[in-house]
Scaffold this motif. Structure first.
Motif, PDB file in Angstrom:
ATOM      1  N   ASN A   1      30.039  12.341 -25.420  1.00 13.37           N
ATOM      2  CA  ASN A   1      30.878  11.345 -24.751  1.00 13.37           C
ATOM      3  C   ASN A   1      30.129  10.156 -24.180  1.00 13.37           C
ATOM      4  O   ASN A   1      30.741   9.146 -23.861  1.00 13.37           O
ATOM      5  N   SER A   2      28.790  10.285 -24.007  1.00 13.13           N
ATOM      6  CA  SER A   2      28.069   9.185 -23.376  1.00 13.13           C
ATOM      7  C   SER A   2      26.588   9.213 -23.750  1.00 13.13           C
ATOM      8  O   SER A   2      26.068  10.231 -24.220  1.00 13.13           O
TER       9      SER A   2
ATOM     10  N   GLU B   1      24.808  11.854 -21.681  1.00 20.44           N
ATOM     11  CA  GLU B   1      24.926  13.210 -22.225  1.00 20.44           C
ATOM     12  C   GLU B   1      23.962  13.391 -23.406  1.00 20.44           C
ATOM     13  O   GLU B   1      23.325  14.434 -23.540  1.00 20.44           O
TER      14      GLU B   1
ATOM     15  N   ASP C   1      27.467  14.496 -31.507  1.00 14.29           N
ATOM     16  CA  ASP C   1      28.613  13.683 -31.111  1.00 14.29           C
ATOM     17  C   ASP C   1      28.963  14.055 -29.678  1.00 14.29           C
ATOM     18  O   ASP C   1      29.392  15.183 -29.407  1.00 14.29           O
TER      19      ASP C   1
END
Length: 144
Positions: free
Chosen positions: A87-88, A91, A85
């Motif tokens: 943010n982008s 990433e 999990d």
């Protein structure tokens, strides 16, 4: 955003050949770094397809066909997965590129896929577990 790293099976993984200790240690360190960064949700290896079962529904029938492994490695089988999990997508790709690869074992493929958001009719699996546990407890209390 949740992303799934799908590590494709190879002839080696399908034959149950273990990775070198160096690669195993590198994977442990990699997964520990994911956990330390707070992005790791789950990471598991799968048994070879020889212990798998495939359920196929022909296009002209609702009756399933049950197939028992092994399945051909060139059918894009999965050897393991890692769920994170972040943010982008950038990433997620950065983490995927850090995954250690086994040198000398032929082509190695990692597929990165974004999970769809909860569509409303799905609940978190933890909610299902808690609900089932509560129902069991209520049932036990009713029997007193």
């Amino acid at each position: 955003m949740q992303f799934l790293f799908i590590v494709k099976a190879t002839g080696y993984s399908e034959a149950g050949v273990n990775y070198s200790q160096k690669h195993t240690d590198a994977m442990i360190a990699y997964k520990e770094s994911l956990a330390s960064a707070g992005v790791l949700i789950s990471a598991e290896a799968l048994h070879p397809s020889s212990s798998g079962i495939r359920i196929m529904y022909p296009s002209d029938s609702e009756k399933p066909e049950i197939l028992v492994g092994p399945f051909l490695a060139d059918q894009e089988l999965i050897a393991e997965y890692t769920l994170i999990d972040v943010n982008s997508e950038a990433e997620a790709l950065d983490w995927a590129l850090r995954m250690p690869i086994p040198i000398g074992r032929g082509e190695f493929k990692i597929e990165v896929r974004k999970l769809k958001k909860n569509l409303g009719f799905l609940r978190e699996s933890g909610t299902w577990v808690l609900e089932a546990d509560l129902k069991d407890q209520l049932s036990m209390l009713k029997n007193f």
